[in-house]
Every structure is written in structure tokens, then in C-alpha cells.
Design a protein around this motif. Structure first.
Motif, PDB file in Angstrom:
ATOM      1  N   ASN A  36     -33.430 -66.707  41.913  1.00  0.00           N
ATOM      2  CA  ASN A  36     -34.305 -67.454  42.813  1.00  0.00           C
ATOM      3  C   ASN A  36     -33.707 -67.314  44.220  1.00  0.00           C
ATOM      4  O   ASN A  36     -32.668 -67.908  44.506  1.00  0.00           O
ATOM      5  CB  ASN A  36     -34.360 -68.926  42.400  1.00  0.00           C
ATOM      6  N   PRO A  37     -34.336 -66.540  45.094  1.00  0.00           N
ATOM      7  CA  PRO A  37     -33.760 -66.317  46.428  1.00  0.00           C
ATOM      8  C   PRO A  37     -33.680 -67.579  47.284  1.00  0.00           C
ATOM      9  O   PRO A  37     -32.865 -67.642  48.206  1.00  0.00           O
ATOM     10  CB  PRO A  37     -34.693 -65.275  47.050  1.00  0.00           C
ATOM     11  N   ASP A  38     -34.488 -68.571  46.983  1.00  0.00           N
ATOM     12  CA  ASP A  38     -34.448 -69.811  47.756  1.00  0.00           C
ATOM     13  C   ASP A  38     -33.220 -70.648  47.407  1.00  0.00           C
ATOM     14  O   ASP A  38     -32.781 -71.476  48.199  1.00  0.00           O
ATOM     15  CB  ASP A  38     -35.707 -70.638  47.512  1.00  0.00           C
ATOM     16  N   THR A  39     -32.671 -70.436  46.215  1.00  0.00           N
ATOM     17  CA  THR A  39     -31.516 -71.209  45.760  1.00  0.00           C
ATOM     18  C   THR A  39     -30.209 -70.441  45.940  1.00  0.00           C
ATOM     19  O   THR A  39     -29.159 -71.037  46.142  1.00  0.00           O
ATOM     20  CB  THR A  39     -31.688 -71.577  44.269  1.00  0.00           C
ATOM     21  N   CYS A  40     -30.263 -69.125  45.877  1.00  0.00           N
ATOM     22  CA  CYS A  40     -29.072 -68.267  45.964  1.00  0.00           C
ATOM     23  C   CYS A  40     -28.299 -68.540  47.252  1.00  0.00           C
ATOM     24  O   CYS A  40     -28.875 -68.595  48.339  1.00  0.00           O
ATOM     25  CB  CYS A  40     -29.495 -66.797  45.908  1.00  0.00           C
ATOM     26  N   ILE A  41     -26.963 -68.706  47.112  1.00  0.00           N
ATOM     27  CA  ILE A  41     -26.117 -68.964  48.284  1.00  0.00           C
ATOM     28  C   ILE A  41     -25.284 -67.739  48.667  1.00  0.00           C
ATOM     29  O   ILE A  41     -24.347 -67.838  49.451  1.00  0.00           O
ATOM     30  CB  ILE A  41     -25.195 -70.189  48.059  1.00  0.00           C
ATOM     31  N   GLU A  42     -25.608 -66.583  48.093  1.00  0.00           N
ATOM     32  CA  GLU A  42     -24.983 -65.319  48.450  1.00  0.00           C
ATOM     33  C   GLU A  42     -23.480 -65.297  48.191  1.00  0.00           C
ATOM     34  O   GLU A  42     -22.723 -64.655  48.915  1.00  0.00           O
ATOM     35  CB  GLU A  42     -25.266 -64.974  49.910  1.00  0.00           C
ATOM     36  N   CYS A  43     -23.020 -65.965  47.117  1.00  0.00           N
ATOM     37  CA  CYS A  43     -21.579 -66.037  46.841  1.00  0.00           C
ATOM     38  C   CYS A  43     -21.043 -64.802  46.130  1.00  0.00           C
ATOM     39  O   CYS A  43     -19.841 -64.525  46.179  1.00  0.00           O
ATOM     40  CB  CYS A  43     -21.250 -67.288  46.024  1.00  0.00           C
ATOM     41  N   GLY A  44     -21.900 -64.066  45.427  1.00  0.00           N
ATOM     42  CA  GLY A  44     -21.473 -62.861  44.744  1.00  0.00           C
ATOM     43  C   GLY A  44     -20.900 -63.062  43.357  1.00  0.00           C
ATOM     44  O   GLY A  44     -20.467 -62.100  42.720  1.00  0.00           O
ATOM     45  N   SER A  45     -20.876 -64.279  42.863  1.00  0.00           N
ATOM     46  CA  SER A  45     -20.320 -64.546  41.535  1.00  0.00           C
ATOM     47  C   SER A  45     -21.034 -63.755  40.453  1.00  0.00           C
ATOM     48  O   SER A  45     -20.401 -63.210  39.546  1.00  0.00           O
ATOM     49  CB  SER A  45     -20.411 -66.035  41.190  1.00  0.00           C
ATOM     50  N   CYS A  46     -22.334 -63.682  40.540  1.00  0.00           N
ATOM     51  CA  CYS A  46     -23.116 -62.979  39.522  1.00  0.00           C
ATOM     52  C   CYS A  46     -22.886 -61.476  39.551  1.00  0.00           C
ATOM     53  O   CYS A  46     -22.889 -60.817  38.515  1.00  0.00           O
ATOM     54  CB  CYS A  46     -24.600 -63.287  39.679  1.00  0.00           C
ATOM     55  N   VAL A  47     -22.653 -60.933  40.743  1.00  0.00           N
ATOM     56  CA  VAL A  47     -22.441 -59.496  40.885  1.00  0.00           C
ATOM     57  C   VAL A  47     -21.201 -59.078  40.106  1.00  0.00           C
ATOM     58  O   VAL A  47     -21.217 -58.117  39.345  1.00  0.00           O
ATOM     59  CB  VAL A  47     -22.305 -59.093  42.376  1.00  0.00           C
ATOM     60  N   SER A  48     -20.120 -59.839  40.258  1.00  0.00           N
ATOM     61  CA  SER A  48     -18.882 -59.494  39.560  1.00  0.00           C
ATOM     62  C   SER A  48     -18.935 -59.857  38.081  1.00  0.00           C
ATOM     63  O   SER A  48     -18.203 -59.276  37.276  1.00  0.00           O
ATOM     64  CB  SER A  48     -17.686 -60.175  40.238  1.00  0.00           C
ATOM     65  N   ALA A  49     -19.791 -60.782  37.692  1.00  0.00           N
ATOM     66  CA  ALA A  49     -19.880 -61.202  36.284  1.00  0.00           C
ATOM     67  C   ALA A  49     -20.708 -60.249  35.436  1.00  0.00           C
ATOM     68  O   ALA A  49     -20.527 -60.193  34.218  1.00  0.00           O
ATOM     69  CB  ALA A  49     -20.482 -62.594  36.197  1.00  0.00           C
ATOM     70  N   CYS A  50     -21.580 -59.485  36.035  1.00  0.00           N
ATOM     71  CA  CYS A  50     -22.487 -58.613  35.267  1.00  0.00           C
ATOM     72  C   CYS A  50     -21.737 -57.418  34.682  1.00  0.00           C
ATOM     73  O   CYS A  50     -21.208 -56.592  35.413  1.00  0.00           O
ATOM     74  CB  CYS A  50     -23.622 -58.121  36.158  1.00  0.00           C
ATOM     75  N   PRO A  51     -21.739 -57.314  33.346  1.00  0.00           N
ATOM     76  CA  PRO A  51     -21.004 -56.225  32.696  1.00  0.00           C
ATOM     77  C   PRO A  51     -21.655 -54.854  32.813  1.00  0.00           C
ATOM     78  O   PRO A  51     -21.011 -53.838  32.567  1.00  0.00           O
ATOM     79  CB  PRO A  51     -20.934 -56.666  31.225  1.00  0.00           C
ATOM     80  N   VAL A  52     -22.921 -54.802  33.211  1.00  0.00           N
ATOM     81  CA  VAL A  52     -23.618 -53.526  33.333  1.00  0.00           C
ATOM     82  C   VAL A  52     -24.016 -53.204  34.783  1.00  0.00           C
ATOM     83  O   VAL A  52     -24.807 -52.301  35.035  1.00  0.00           O
ATOM     84  CB  VAL A  52     -24.857 -53.454  32.397  1.00  0.00           C
ATOM     85  N   SER A  53     -23.479 -53.963  35.727  1.00  0.00           N
ATOM     86  CA  SER A  53     -23.747 -53.758  37.159  1.00  0.00           C
ATOM     87  C   SER A  53     -25.234 -53.747  37.498  1.00  0.00           C
ATOM     88  O   SER A  53     -25.710 -52.920  38.280  1.00  0.00           O
ATOM     89  CB  SER A  53     -23.098 -52.456  37.638  1.00  0.00           C
ATOM     90  N   ALA A  54     -25.968 -54.682  36.899  1.00  0.00           N
ATOM     91  CA  ALA A  54     -27.408 -54.778  37.154  1.00  0.00           C
ATOM     92  C   ALA A  54     -27.738 -55.645  38.358  1.00  0.00           C
ATOM     93  O   ALA A  54     -28.891 -55.717  38.760  1.00  0.00           O
ATOM     94  CB  ALA A  54     -28.105 -55.340  35.917  1.00  0.00           C
ATOM     95  N   ILE A  55     -26.731 -56.293  38.926  1.00  0.00           N
ATOM     96  CA  ILE A  55     -26.983 -57.187  40.062  1.00  0.00           C
ATOM     97  C   ILE A  55     -26.282 -56.635  41.304  1.00  0.00           C
ATOM     98  O   ILE A  55     -25.115 -56.245  41.240  1.00  0.00           O
ATOM     99  CB  ILE A  55     -26.482 -58.614  39.785  1.00  0.00           C
ATOM    100  N   SER A  56     -27.000 -56.616  42.397  1.00  0.00           N
ATOM    101  CA  SER A  56     -26.425 -56.153  43.660  1.00  0.00           C
ATOM    102  C   SER A  56     -26.768 -57.137  44.763  1.00  0.00           C
ATOM    103  O   SER A  56     -27.620 -57.988  44.617  1.00  0.00           O
ATOM    104  CB  SER A  56     -26.961 -54.759  43.999  1.00  0.00           C
ATOM    105  N   GLN A  57     -26.079 -56.979  45.883  1.00  0.00           N
ATOM    106  CA  GLN A  57     -26.349 -57.813  47.051  1.00  0.00           C
ATOM    107  C   GLN A  57     -26.521 -56.936  48.261  1.00  0.00           C
ATOM    108  O   GLN A  57     -25.955 -55.901  48.384  1.00  0.00           O
ATOM    109  CB  GLN A  57     -25.192 -58.776  47.321  1.00  0.00           C
TER     110      GLN A  57
END
Length: 57
Positions: A36-57
Motif C-alpha cells: 500500500n503506497p499510502d502506508t509505506c514509509i520507504e524503510c526497505g525492510s521488505c526489500v531485504s526480507a524477500c528471499p526471491v528479490s521480488a521487491i524493489s524500491q
């Protein structure tokens, strides 16, 4: 930084990012993570947590 974006074609639906997000900006939709882009605070936690690198910033 920028808002997190999920590549649905790469996402395997493991939900690792969901538990990592400090503001609960990620939910599962049709078995894929969705940010949800309205809630995302751009911290990057999800990017490093994704085991298949499906999330980018």
C-alpha cells in the motif's frame, strides 16, 4: 528512497515481507504481496526480507 514495489511475477507468496513491515503496509492479494503506497514509509525492510528479490524500491 522510494515506495516499495512488488514484482508479482517473481513473488512466491511466502509472506516474509508481511511480517517484516513495521507499518503493516503489505498485504497478500491473490497469493502475492501487495504494498500500500499510502502506508509505506520507504524503510526497505521488505526489500531485504524477500528471499526471491521480488521487491524493489
Amino acid at each position: 528512497m522510494a515506495k516499495a514495489v512488488v514484482d508479482a511475477g517473481t513473488c512466491v507468496g511466502c509472506e516474509a515481507c508481511v511480517g517484516t513491515c513495521p507499518v503493516e503496509a503489505i498485504a497478500m492479494t491473490d497469493g502475492k504481496a501487495k504494498v500500500n503506497p499510502d502506508t509505506c514509509i520507504e524503510c526497505g525492510s521488505c526489500v531485504s526480507a524477500c528471499p526471491v528479490s521480488a521487491i524493489s524500491q
